[in-house]
Design a protein around this motif. Structure first.
Motif, mmCIF file in Angstrom:
data_model
loop_
_atom_site.group_PDB
_atom_site.id
_atom_site.type_symbol
_atom_site.label_atom_id
_atom_site.label_comp_id
_atom_site.label_asym_id
_atom_site.label_seq_id
_atom_site.Cartn_x
_atom_site.Cartn_y
_atom_site.Cartn_z
ATOM 1 N N ILE A 265 -6.753 4.468 -1.237
ATOM 2 C CA ILE A 265 -5.352 4.063 -1.120
ATOM 3 C C ILE A 265 -4.669 4.850 -0.011
ATOM 4 C CG2 ILE A 265 -3.093 4.264 -2.263
ATOM 5 C CD1 ILE A 265 -4.454 3.402 -4.859
ATOM 6 N N LEU B 216 -4.812 -2.239 -4.402
ATOM 7 C CA LEU B 216 -5.809 -1.889 -3.389
ATOM 8 C C LEU B 216 -6.849 -2.990 -3.253
ATOM 9 C CD1 LEU B 216 -7.180 0.119 -1.450
ATOM 10 C CD2 LEU B 216 -8.317 1.129 -3.454
ATOM 11 N N THR C 243 -6.076 3.734 3.408
ATOM 12 C CA THR C 243 -5.663 2.369 3.758
ATOM 13 C C THR C 243 -4.195 2.332 4.150
ATOM 14 O OG1 THR C 243 -7.326 1.438 2.263
ATOM 15 C CG2 THR C 243 -5.514 -0.017 2.941
ATOM 16 N N MET D 105 0.826 -1.211 0.000
ATOM 17 C CA MET D 105 0.000 0.000 0.000
ATOM 18 C C MET D 105 0.859 1.260 0.000
ATOM 19 S SD MET D 105 -2.984 -1.050 -0.431
ATOM 20 C CE MET D 105 -3.506 0.659 -0.528
#
Length: 329
Positions: A315, A221, A318, A193
């Motif tokens: 993104i 993702l 996260t 990530m």
């Protein structure tokens, strides 16, 4: 980038063979196996042959021991062996984007083989096969063309100089000392990530949708989210209350729910496999449009720009939550 290059090679090669079954093999048997393993590493927990348990045991029983064997108990002075390390980190802008364990996983090479004499030249030969294949498809270097790679700043890449003892490290991150196996894979997710959040964006205008960049970002993702959904649903008893809070913060966000919806799954499959869902009216497909005009089909309330903004935001959120979770314990 290796698992993404492997994805491009593996899936396009499958298409070529489907179109032309007599097509002679363009890879050595070993290179073909490496391509497959590297490509399948992107599935994470969604790998149907391994699942959660299989991935955890692969890192515990193969990746970690190979590194320990290569890097520990080598110092001639026994009292100095506590200084030896078997896990290295690589970062960009101060954020971890991969580890030596994760890199082993994504390379697709058997862990022990990486530490054998002549492994470097052997790897070079395999990846020359990648290059030859991509060149045959028409890939070329265009001098002066701007890409995310050309916009990266070498000085922002960094290797943590001393590394760590993996056994100690995996016991003090994410879910804590009770689940070092889960923590190994969460560390892989963290690097993936951060990679798409920090590296696969550099130099790209906010209003420009570049297919390859979007594909890498969306699929990374999607796979991390899917794996966290599985962890939440199948291994909740292994997670602390704090860890479940972090998982739900990621998986329950409106952006994650949209991206992981069943209606959107064929969109992911098209990006992954180059297959157009049989239910799609081909008259609505336009290869001259960004993402082939597929966005309104699978995301009726979005256009390309708004979907890209959703993906970008998910993104960033996260990656940030994984960073917070990694250091919380």
């Amino acid at each position: 980038m290796t698992p993404h290059l492997s994805l491009f090679v593996y899936e396009s090669y499958r298409k070529l063979k489907a179109i032309d079954p007599p097509l002679p093999s363009v890879f050595s048997s070993e290179a073909e196996a490496v391509v497959a393993r590297s490509r399948h590493s992107l599935k994470l927990f969604e790998d149907t042959k391994r699942g959660i348990g299989g991935q955890l045991s692969y890192f515990r029983d193969e990746v970690s021991p190979a590194h320990a064997k290569a890097f520990l108990n080598n110092t001639w002075l026994p009292v100095a062996r506590f200084l030896e390390t078997d896990l290295g980190f690589y970062s960009y802008d101060g954020k971890v984007i991969t580890t030596t364990h994760a890199a082993t996983f994504h390379l697709g090479v058997e862990p022990d083989a990486l530490f054998q004499e002549g492994a470097g030249l052997h790897l070079q030969a395999i990846f020359q096969e990648y290059g030859s294949y991509l060149a045959d498809l028409g890939a070329s270097f265009e001098p002066g063309r701007a890409t995310f790679v050309s916009s990266l700043v070498p000085q922002r890449f960094d290797e943590w100089p001393n590394g760590v003892r993996s056994a100690k490290y995996y016991g003090r991150v994410f879910n804590g000392k009770a689940t070092p196996d889960i923590n190994r894979l969460l560390t892989v997710f963290r690097g993936m990530m951060n990679f798409v959040d920090s590296v696969i964006t550099a130099g790209m205008p906010a209003d420009e949708i570049e297919y390859t960049v979007f594909k890498i970002r969306f699929l990374t993702l999607h796979q991390v989210l899917g794996s966290l959904y599985m962890l939440r649903d199948e291994r909740s008893s292994d997670l602390t209350v704090q860890s479940m809070r972090f998982v739900k913060k990621i998986t329950d966000s409106p952006e994650a729910v949209l991206i992981m919806s069943l209606a959107a799954k064929p969109f992911r499959n098209t990006l992954m496999h180059y297959n157009l869902d049989s239910r799609v009216d081909t008259a609505r497909v336009d290869v001259a449009q960004p993402l082939f005009g597929l966005v309104p089909i699978y995301f009726p309330s979005h256009d390309v720009t708004s979907l890209s903004e959703v993906v970008d935001g998910c993104i960033e959120a996260t990656a940030a939550t994984l960073e917070e979770w990694a250091t919380y314990y």
